[in-house]
Design an enzyme around this catalytic site. Sequence first.
Site, PDB file in Angstrom:
ATOM      1  CB  ILE A  56       9.059  -2.143   5.292  1.00 56.79           C
ATOM      2  CG1 ILE A  56       7.708  -1.552   4.994  1.00 56.79           C
ATOM      3  CG2 ILE A  56       9.865  -3.473   5.197  1.00 56.79           C
ATOM      4  CD1 ILE A  56       7.031  -2.697   5.812  1.00 56.79           C
ATOM      5  N   GLY A  63       6.099  -3.569  -3.780  1.00 61.93           N
ATOM      6  CA  GLY A  63       5.536  -2.303  -4.319  1.00 61.93           C
ATOM      7  C   GLY A  63       6.072  -2.158  -5.879  1.00 61.93           C
ATOM      8  CB  CYS A 118       1.119  -5.995   4.303  1.00 59.36           C
ATOM      9  SG  CYS A 118       0.730  -5.548   3.745  1.00 59.36           S
ATOM     10  CG  HIS A 176      -3.927  -7.447  -3.256  1.00 58.91           C
ATOM     11  ND1 HIS A 176      -5.329  -6.596  -4.154  1.00 58.91           N
ATOM     12  CD2 HIS A 176      -3.166  -6.692  -2.201  1.00 58.91           C
ATOM     13  CE1 HIS A 176      -5.510  -5.698  -4.067  1.00 58.91           C
ATOM     14  NE2 HIS A 176      -4.383  -5.548  -2.671  1.00 58.91           N
ATOM     15  CD  GLN A 209      -0.892  -2.027   8.664  1.00 56.50           C
ATOM     16  OE1 GLN A 209      -2.071  -2.623   8.760  1.00 56.50           O
ATOM     17  NE2 GLN A 209      -1.294  -0.482   9.090  1.00 56.50           N
TER      18      GLN A 209
END
EC number: 1.2.1.59
Length: 340
Positions: free
Chosen positions: A12, A111, A141, A195, A303
């Site tokens: 990232i 995260g 993502c 999620h 992702q």
Amino acid sequence: MAKVLINGYGSIGKRVADAVSMQKDMEVIGVTKTRPNFEADMAVQKGYDLYSAVEGRESLFEEKGIDIQGNIFDIIEEADIVVDCAPGGIGKDNIENIYKKYNKKAIVQGGEKAPFVEDSFNSLWSYDRCYGKNIIRAVSCNTTGLCRTLYAINSTTDILKARVVLIRRGADPNDAKRGPINAIVPNPPTVPSHHGPDVGTVIPEFKDKIITSAIIVPTTLMHMHSLMVETTGTTKDDVIDAIEKTPRIFTVSAENGLDSTATIIEYARDIGRPRYDLWEIPVWEESVNVVDNEIFLMQAVHQESDVIPENIDCIRSMLKMEEDNIKSIEMTNKAMGILK
């Protein structure tokens, strides 16, 4: 010109660094690595000033012949904001031990847990809420992809509830340590998965409306989502039209050959995307259907890259560089070459 420090030049971080460099109103003043590897070497080759993320490890880089400017504490005072791209869980420690100590605004990634930050960011949903804040989380993502699609649907009808099955890639292409290789794994085996609640941190009004389940499959290219969204009423054409009007999401056609994540990645290669990144969310047009006011559709999520433009918009929001989220989105999209 906003001065941006990237703490963690990995999957990232290197993408955020490149995206920041494309903007007219911000610049990268440095990037960090914990150890000297090919990514550290590439950062220097690309012209970024490299710093050790850990104080005292500078000599490790010097021994490998990698030009190192010092450690993070030698540069952080110059930063207007830090984009933390460390592995999940590390960002929380960095917030307490570095960013708050030096009174620096910081963006952590998906995260990290929501309770450790002031808010969760998505360019469409929470730009205004995050305006001027100090510690913000740019969501994952999968959450980013769901937020964009739900925004499109919400623009054309009222959402009553959403059920989503996430088919997640087993590992990123550069990751030889994860899997599975020959299995389909419920991850987690419980329902709901995390999620749905994560979407709720961005869109509080959807907190009790969305339930997700997730599995991991042996692929590296992209995630896939299968959405079932109950609404007060709409049509297939209205849903497709809403998708086409929403930034960073577009329809693709299986009939036209874009019939899998493999061909979508090939499309990204063919249009010249760096690292075959697809910052937008592709929705299969053929999958869009409405039955008894319930919308069905399937989409893919790259992702490694869909969160990158959100990080750029988040910088503008937190530093009060642009009040209007749509104007920021347009600036970011134009600079990066995002389709819409």
